[in-house]
Design a protein around this motif. Structure first.
Motif, PDB file in Angstrom:
ATOM      1  N   LEU A   1      -3.147  10.662   4.970  1.00 49.64           N
ATOM      2  CA  LEU A   1      -2.176  10.621   6.069  1.00 49.64           C
ATOM      3  C   LEU A   1      -2.644   9.727   7.217  1.00 49.64           C
ATOM      4  CD1 LEU A   1       0.384  11.556   7.516  1.00 49.64           C
ATOM      5  CD2 LEU A   1      -0.859  13.613   8.238  1.00 49.64           C
ATOM      6  N   LEU A   2      -3.856   9.935   7.698  1.00 44.34           N
ATOM      7  CA  LEU A   2      -4.331   9.167   8.850  1.00 44.34           C
ATOM      8  C   LEU A   2      -4.436   7.671   8.561  1.00 44.34           C
ATOM      9  CD1 LEU A   2      -6.965  11.546  10.493  1.00 44.34           C
ATOM     10  CD2 LEU A   2      -4.647  11.032  11.251  1.00 44.34           C
ATOM     11  N   PRO A   3      -5.082   7.270   7.446  1.00 47.39           N
ATOM     12  CA  PRO A   3      -5.106   5.826   7.177  1.00 47.39           C
ATOM     13  C   PRO A   3      -3.718   5.261   6.894  1.00 47.39           C
ATOM     14  CG  PRO A   3      -6.076   7.051   5.353  1.00 47.39           C
ATOM     15  CD  PRO A   3      -5.912   8.008   6.480  1.00 47.39           C
ATOM     16  N   GLY A   4      -2.840   6.056   6.312  1.00 42.12           N
ATOM     17  CA  GLY A   4      -1.474   5.596   6.067  1.00 42.12           C
ATOM     18  C   GLY A   4      -0.731   5.333   7.360  1.00 42.12           C
TER      19      GLY A   4
ATOM     20  N   GLN B   1       0.013  -0.687  12.180  1.00 42.14           N
ATOM     21  CA  GLN B   1      -0.450  -2.082  12.218  1.00 42.14           C
ATOM     22  C   GLN B   1       0.557  -3.016  11.565  1.00 42.14           C
ATOM     23  OE1 GLN B   1      -4.258  -1.658  10.294  1.00 42.14           O
ATOM     24  NE2 GLN B   1      -5.307  -1.013  12.175  1.00 42.14           N
ATOM     25  N   ALA B   2       1.162  -2.571  10.476  1.00 41.03           N
ATOM     26  CA  ALA B   2       2.160  -3.394   9.786  1.00 41.03           C
ATOM     27  C   ALA B   2       3.366  -3.644  10.682  1.00 41.03           C
ATOM     28  CB  ALA B   2       2.586  -2.718   8.483  1.00 41.03           C
ATOM     29  N   ILE B   3       3.824  -2.608  11.350  1.00 48.63           N
ATOM     30  CA  ILE B   3       4.946  -2.783  12.284  1.00 48.63           C
ATOM     31  C   ILE B   3       4.572  -3.786  13.368  1.00 48.63           C
ATOM     32  CG2 ILE B   3       6.314  -1.637  14.074  1.00 48.63           C
ATOM     33  CD1 ILE B   3       7.266  -0.924  11.285  1.00 48.63           C
ATOM     34  N   GLY B   4       3.353  -3.686  13.878  1.00 49.18           N
ATOM     35  CA  GLY B   4       2.906  -4.597  14.923  1.00 49.18           C
ATOM     36  C   GLY B   4       2.851  -6.043  14.472  1.00 49.18           C
ATOM     37  N   ARG B   5       2.662  -6.265  13.173  1.00 46.74           N
ATOM     38  CA  ARG B   5       2.623  -7.631  12.632  1.00 46.74           C
ATOM     39  C   ARG B   5       4.004  -8.136  12.231  1.00 46.74           C
ATOM     40  NH1 ARG B   5      -1.621  -5.351   9.533  1.00 46.74           N
ATOM     41  NH2 ARG B   5      -0.259  -5.399   7.699  1.00 46.74           N
TER      42      ARG B   5
ATOM     43  N   SER C   1       0.846  -1.191   0.000  1.00 45.40           N
ATOM     44  CA  SER C   1       0.000   0.000   0.000  1.00 45.40           C
ATOM     45  C   SER C   1       0.881   1.240   0.000  1.00 45.40           C
ATOM     46  CB  SER C   1      -0.904   0.009   1.237  1.00 45.40           C
ATOM     47  OG  SER C   1      -1.748  -1.119   1.265  1.00 45.40           O
ATOM     48  N   VAL C   2       0.491   2.249  -0.780  1.00 46.11           N
ATOM     49  CA  VAL C   2       1.232   3.503  -0.861  1.00 46.11           C
ATOM     50  C   VAL C   2       0.289   4.641  -0.469  1.00 46.11           C
ATOM     51  CG1 VAL C   2       2.605   5.048  -2.307  1.00 46.11           C
ATOM     52  CG2 VAL C   2       2.619   2.567  -2.747  1.00 46.11           C
ATOM     53  N   PHE C   3       0.756   5.488   0.448  1.00 44.00           N
ATOM     54  CA  PHE C   3      -0.050   6.611   0.914  1.00 44.00           C
ATOM     55  C   PHE C   3       0.720   7.902   0.719  1.00 44.00           C
ATOM     56  CE2 PHE C   3      -1.467   2.910   3.231  1.00 44.00           C
ATOM     57  CZ  PHE C   3      -2.855   3.017   3.203  1.00 44.00           C
ATOM     58  N   ASP C   4       0.068   8.883   0.086  1.00 44.87           N
ATOM     59  CA  ASP C   4       0.663  10.207  -0.075  1.00 44.87           C
ATOM     60  C   ASP C   4       0.343  11.018   1.178  1.00 44.87           C
ATOM     61  OD1 ASP C   4       1.504  12.735  -0.732  1.00 44.87           O
ATOM     62  OD2 ASP C   4       0.631  12.732  -2.748  1.00 44.87           O
TER      63      ASP C   4
ATOM     64  N   GLU D   1       5.373  -3.649   3.183  1.00 42.35           N
ATOM     65  CA  GLU D   1       3.925  -3.682   3.355  1.00 42.35           C
ATOM     66  C   GLU D   1       3.289  -2.325   3.094  1.00 42.35           C
ATOM     67  OE1 GLU D   1       0.253  -5.646   4.409  1.00 42.35           O
ATOM     68  OE2 GLU D   1       2.239  -6.349   3.805  1.00 42.35           O
ATOM     69  N   VAL D   2       3.903  -1.258   3.633  1.00 41.87           N
ATOM     70  CA  VAL D   2       3.341   0.089   3.525  1.00 41.87           C
ATOM     71  C   VAL D   2       4.435   1.072   3.147  1.00 41.87           C
ATOM     72  CG1 VAL D   2       2.204   1.987   4.758  1.00 41.87           C
ATOM     73  CG2 VAL D   2       1.538  -0.389   5.229  1.00 41.87           C
ATOM     74  N   TYR D   3       4.144   1.904   2.151  1.00 43.63           N
ATOM     75  CA  TYR D   3       5.023   3.006   1.766  1.00 43.63           C
ATOM     76  C   TYR D   3       4.343   4.317   2.154  1.00 43.63           C
ATOM     77  CZ  TYR D   3       7.807  -0.086  -1.281  1.00 43.63           C
ATOM     78  OH  TYR D   3       8.630  -1.087  -1.774  1.00 43.63           O
ATOM     79  N   LEU D   4       5.049   5.152   2.929  1.00 38.39           N
ATOM     80  CA  LEU D   4       4.567   6.482   3.289  1.00 38.39           C
ATOM     81  C   LEU D   4       5.338   7.512   2.469  1.00 38.39           C
ATOM     82  CD1 LEU D   4       4.376   6.107   7.190  1.00 38.39           C
ATOM     83  CD2 LEU D   4       2.527   5.827   5.513  1.00 38.39           C
ATOM     84  N   ASP D   5       4.631   8.221   1.607  1.00 45.06           N
ATOM     85  CA  ASP D   5       5.245   9.167   0.670  1.00 45.06           C
ATOM     86  C   ASP D   5       5.090  10.587   1.194  1.00 45.06           C
ATOM     87  OD1 ASP D   5       6.193  10.579  -1.503  1.00 45.06           O
ATOM     88  OD2 ASP D   5       4.674   9.861  -2.912  1.00 45.06           O
TER      89      ASP D   5
END
Length: 241
Positions: A13-16, A22-26, A3-6, A167-171
């Protein structure tokens, strides 16, 4: 699928941030922006997650990742001792581009790799990174690139190299400087016979600025022909890039 979030878009931002937490927790990996370059992050207290980080980058346990923290209080919990000169460095350069290597707290239950009893710690000057750190606790973070490739200064650079291992990209757009942190080894300040601070890599914080804070405690530049030869042995650098 990653998943990629701008994060420049408040609606993303908030859902990202929620999905990153959550990804870190898993035990999954997250790419996040910092004040230097993009980093790939894992739960510092999950040996499986840290190994996943090393595997994604194509590096071995002999190159353990540094740890990012949300503040000096966390630093004190992770290391055996914070000498007064290190307090000065923290006051002067944190949050910012200075990674400090110290003996790790022996009571901690973690496995960052072959650290030889040290840990490299930094507090980044980036709102997204700090917010995530406040929610997750310390993160093992290395530059978001394959080993031997340039550090990512855009999230797309990281995606091109790391792909679905993340798992997650924060842009958050292009990195402000693209200059990696300066790494200093302060381990000899903790019970060393000849206490000195060594510069392992000069980056965002110049040797001149370090000298202003540390004075003669900063070891002479070995590349300076006028400097006397160094007598301090080189301890492990904590694996920081």
């Amino acid at each position: 699928m990653s998943s990629v979030f701008d994060c420049r878009d408040e609606a993303q931002l908030l859902p990202g941030m929620r999905q990153a937490r959550q990804a870190i927790g898993r035990g999954e990996l997250v790419v996040l922006p910092t004040d230097t370059v993009y980093g790939v992050a894992a739960d510092a207290f999950s040996a499986r997650a840290v190994q996943r980080l090393l595997d994604a980058k194509g590096r071995g346990r002999q190159s353990p990742p540094p740890v990012l923290v949300a503040g000096a209080t966390t630093l004190r919990a992770l290391v055996a001792e914070v000498p007064e000169p290190v307090e000065r460095l923290v006051d002067a350069f944190w949050p910012g581009g200075l990674t400090i290597v110290l003996p790790s707290q022996p009571s901690l239950s973690w496995d960052l790799g072959d650290t030889h009893g040290t840990v490299a710690v930094r507090m980044p000057a980036h709102r997204i990174a700090l917010e995530l750190l406040e929610e997750t606790g310390p993160l093992a973070v290395s530059s978001a690139n394959l080993t031997g490739r340039p550090a990512a200064v855009r999230v797309q650079d990281a995606r091109d190299m790391l792909g679905e291992s993340i798992e997650v990209y924060l842009d958050d757009g292009s990195s402000d400087t693209g200059v990696a942190s300066t790494i200093v080894d302060a381990t000899s300040l903790v019970g060393g016979a000849d206490p000195k601070v060594r510069v392992l890599r000069e980056g965002a914080i110049s040797r001149v600025r370090l000298r202003e804070v540390l004075g003669d405690l900063l070891e002479d530049d070995p590349q300076d022909a006028s400097a006397p030869p160094a007598e301090v042995s080189a301890p492990a650098d904590g694996g920081a890039e």
